[in-house]
Motif scaffolding. Structure first.
Motif, PDB file in Angstrom:
ATOM      1  N   ALA A 152     -41.628  -5.885 -51.031  1.00 62.84           N
ATOM      2  CA  ALA A 152     -40.532  -6.448 -50.247  1.00 62.84           C
ATOM      3  C   ALA A 152     -40.096  -5.341 -49.294  1.00 62.84           C
ATOM      4  O   ALA A 152     -40.500  -4.196 -49.470  1.00 62.84           O
ATOM      5  CB  ALA A 152     -39.376  -6.855 -51.167  1.00 62.84           C
ATOM      6  N   PRO A 153     -39.287  -5.680 -48.289  1.00 61.43           N
ATOM      7  CA  PRO A 153     -38.832  -4.615 -47.386  1.00 61.43           C
ATOM      8  C   PRO A 153     -38.196  -3.465 -48.175  1.00 61.43           C
ATOM      9  O   PRO A 153     -37.487  -3.693 -49.165  1.00 61.43           O
ATOM     10  CB  PRO A 153     -37.792  -5.314 -46.509  1.00 61.43           C
ATOM     11  N   ILE A 154     -38.464  -2.248 -47.745  1.00 55.98           N
ATOM     12  CA  ILE A 154     -38.076  -1.048 -48.490  1.00 55.98           C
ATOM     13  C   ILE A 154     -36.567  -1.021 -48.751  1.00 55.98           C
ATOM     14  O   ILE A 154     -35.767  -1.414 -47.905  1.00 55.98           O
ATOM     15  CB  ILE A 154     -38.550   0.214 -47.730  1.00 55.98           C
ATOM     16  N   GLY A 155     -36.201  -0.620 -49.934  1.00 55.08           N
ATOM     17  CA  GLY A 155     -34.790  -0.467 -50.278  1.00 55.08           C
ATOM     18  C   GLY A 155     -34.079  -1.761 -50.648  1.00 55.08           C
ATOM     19  O   GLY A 155     -32.916  -1.740 -51.038  1.00 55.08           O
ATOM     20  N   THR A 156     -34.784  -2.918 -50.564  1.00 51.95           N
ATOM     21  CA  THR A 156     -34.081  -4.184 -50.776  1.00 51.95           C
ATOM     22  C   THR A 156     -33.968  -4.579 -52.244  1.00 51.95           C
ATOM     23  O   THR A 156     -33.176  -5.449 -52.590  1.00 51.95           O
ATOM     24  CB  THR A 156     -34.788  -5.349 -50.051  1.00 51.95           C
ATOM     25  N   ASN A 157     -34.770  -3.970 -53.106  1.00 49.75           N
ATOM     26  CA  ASN A 157     -34.770  -4.323 -54.532  1.00 49.75           C
ATOM     27  C   ASN A 157     -35.085  -5.801 -54.766  1.00 49.75           C
ATOM     28  O   ASN A 157     -34.639  -6.373 -55.759  1.00 49.75           O
ATOM     29  CB  ASN A 157     -33.415  -4.005 -55.177  1.00 49.75           C
TER      30      ASN A 157
END
Lengths: 252, 378
Positions: A152-157
């Motif tokens: 998933a997009p980075i940092g989105t968890n």
């Protein structure tokens, strides 16, 4: 037989790769220990400092994996890799080529070119990419040592939003597939491992939890559990009841 | 009406100014209800409308919830990191007549311009404090601090510092490129106010009186190969809510047009100057300031945000936990104060005189991670 995997000439036992960019530095060492990680990634631009260098906080037996974040094209990625080799002696390089400051999504085209340039310069290229089969094949042909698709997009968890596409990579590409970015919970890491991913990378989920050591441990256990489940082969999940007299039972 | 540019000013084709003003000039913040604010706090992707709700008067009573949301966005993008830098003022000569500014050409202050040897002494003195990022500033005078002078200062700074930003008068694209080649990668230009009427009232003469040339400065800098651009309105000059909206839109639209570039915002409030001790930010208290900072963080979670020494120490310590990512330390806004005796007067009075070491320790004590550099020149 021990369950190990190889990236280039190196062999690893731990399937948990730890990111390092968001920590209070004093906490990194115990996070590594609790995660039982053998590889830790860090931005080259982050180790380009004279004060409080993150490298000083990492045990010597841990493999340093510099990334090329800050690179906007393949030439910049190569230049950053060369600086990384000078500063930390690293040969494994995680390639990040990003032309979007908002979502930080990777540019597969420039990343492929970067893989070729790094491979030609004696590096072990580990490209971070958007899970696209054609691009992954091109990266493999260009000399990639593994493929690192984002969940998933980075940092989105948000976990494995790209699950079906990562599965395709796992089936078709004969290189280690390391799921990188977006993994926010241990259960998501376990799911990636159950699918047959070689390893999982996580950073934000651990660095921003309120108990870093226990979260690192939780991820470690989930990754081991997922791996064990994958190796044990799943029982098939059936949607229909099995007919007691099979349709093709008449065949002689 | 098209403003008359000075002959040396480059004109670029850009729709950014129109896009910003179309929204910012027609906004009515009183229309936002508490429900709009609650929705804006809850939503995953903050829209322009949500941002307006967050800076509206209705949002003030939700400051705790807004700060909580901002803090989690900050952690997601930046973790515990707080980036350190200090400004280096190399000249305070100015040709503009900005009625609120200490450097204003009509003010009778001590003017000075450091020569290259003096700049090097300053750089060495600052380097000793452990900093690795520097922001070079000049007053706005092409005559007294021309592009070559700034380029030479940049090249000198490159010898001692890893990351160099410039906060100087607006330039043409090719001039930005010269400074980029000299080693600078970040350009900051404050629009001061986006309200054209207020702008004209406050900027009486000089190159700065041309609004459009200034508003397009960041775009010219990015075209001139700078990696990033910084923005800010001087809060208290115009309607701060409108100016905050316009600043956010400026970044929002430029990010769409130049997605690979990096963006940063500052939130300077008006401060007293030597020439005018009564200047103050009127209706912007700390609550409003924090509200603005949190709204920026939620709408533009990926940008850097600087908290200035215009604010007191305790506010700054807390602001970097919640919304800001960059902090200046060991600051002097005068000319030549780091290494030699002071030569030129200050731009404004600061409220947080702490040294690098003091701020470093204070942030460590609140579980934040000071970072001296996270940049590499490529």
């Amino acid at each position: 037989m021990e369950d190990k995997f190889k990236i280039g000439k190196y062999e690893f036992k731990s399937r948990f790769i730890l990111g390092s960019g968001k920590y209070n530095l004093e906490l990194i060492k115990s996070a590594i220990e609790n995660a039982n990680a053998e590889i830790i990634t860090m931005a080259l631009r982050r180790i380009n400092t004279d004060t409080d260098n993150i490298l000083d906080y990492i045990p010597k037996n841990i493999k340093i994996l510099p990334n090329t974040s800050g690179a906007r094209n393949s030439d910049e990625a190569l230049r950053i890799a060369l600086i990384a080799r000078e500063l930390s002696n690293a040969d494994m390089i995680k390639i990040e080529v990003i032309k979007d400051s908002k979502y930080l999504l990777p540019d597969n085209y420039e990343t492929t070119k970067a893989v070729e340039k790094l491979a030609n310069n004696g590096f072990i290229p580990m490209p971070y990419m958007y899970p696209d089969l054609t691009a992954a094949r091109d990266m493999q042909n260009a000399g990639a040592a593994c493929i690192m698709p984002l969940g998933a997009p980075i940092g989105t968890n948000k976990g494995l939003l790209t699950k079906d596409f990562i599965k395709i990579l796992i089936e078709e590409i004969d290189l280690p597939i390391i799921v990188d970015a977006g993994i926010g919970k241990p259960s998501q890491a376990a799911e990636a491992m159950e699918m047959g991913a070689t390893a999982v990378m996580a950073n934000t989920a651990i660095a921003t939890s309120s108990d870093i050591n226990n979260m690192a441990k939780a991820f470690k256990l989930a990754i081991e559990a997922g791996r064990l489940a994958y190796l044990s082969k799943f029982g098939k999940v059936n949607n229909l009841a099995q007919a007691s007299s099979p349709l093709t039972g008449f065949l002689r | 009406m098209q403003e008359k540019y000075f002959p040396d000013m480059e004109k670029i084709e850009s729709d950014i100014e129109n896009k910003i003003l179309k929204i910012a000039d027609n906004i009515d913040f009183s229309q936002y209800s508490e429900n709009d604010v609650k929705k804006a706090i809850k939503t995953e992707n903050c829209s322009i409308q949500d941002f307006c709700a967050l800076i509206s008067p209705a949002a003030k009573k939700f400051i705790e919830e807004i700060a909580t949301k901002a803090k989690s966005e900050r952690e997601r993008y930046f973790g515990k990191n707080v980036y350190f830098f200090t400004p280096l003022y190399i000249s305070n000569y100015c040709e503009n007549h900005c009625i609120y500014c200490g450097f204003n050409c009509k003010n009778n202050i001590k003017r000075a311009k450091l020569d290259l040897d003096e700049i090097e002494n300053e750089l060495i003195a600052i380097k000793k404090t452990g900093l690795e990022e520097i922001l070079i500033l000049t007053g706005e005078s092409r005559k007294m601090s021309d592009v070559n002078y700034i380029a030479n200062a940049t090249k000198l700074a490159k010898k001692y510092f890893k990351n160099i930003g410039l906060e100087i008068y607006p330039l043409n694209t090719n001039e930005y490129n010269i400074l980029h080649e000299s080693g600078a990668d970040y350009i900051t230009v404050f629009q001061e106010t986006y309200d054209k009427k207020e702008y004209t009232k406050n900027h009486l003469k000089g190159h700065k009186s041309i609004y459009s040339y200034r508003i397009n400065a960041q775009e010219r800098a990015l075209k001139g190969n700078m990696r990033g651009a910084g923005f800010g309105a001087l809060l208290g000059l115009g309607d701060y809510k409108k100016d905050t909206l316009a600043t956010a839109l400026h970044i929002h639209f430029l990010q769409k047009k130049y997605p690979k570039s990096e963006f940063a915002v500052s939130v300077p409030r008006l401060r007293p100057t030597i020439a005018n001790a009564d200047i103050n930010p009127k209706n912007i208290g700390e609550l409003e300031l924090l509200q603005i900072m949190c709204a920026y963080r939620i709408f533009l979670p990926y940008i850097n945000m600087t908290i200035s020494t215009r604010e007191r120490a305790e506010f700054r310590n807390n602001a970097v936990k919640i919304a800001a990512t960059k902090i200046s330390a060991g600051v002097s806004t005068g000319i030549g104060e780091h290494a030699q005796k002071k030569e030129g007067d200050n731009q404004f009075e600061i409220a947080d005189p702490r040294s690098v070491e003091e701020i470093y320790t204070a942030l460590k004590n609140i579980d934040m991670q000071p970072v001296m550099n996270e940049y590499v020149w490529v």
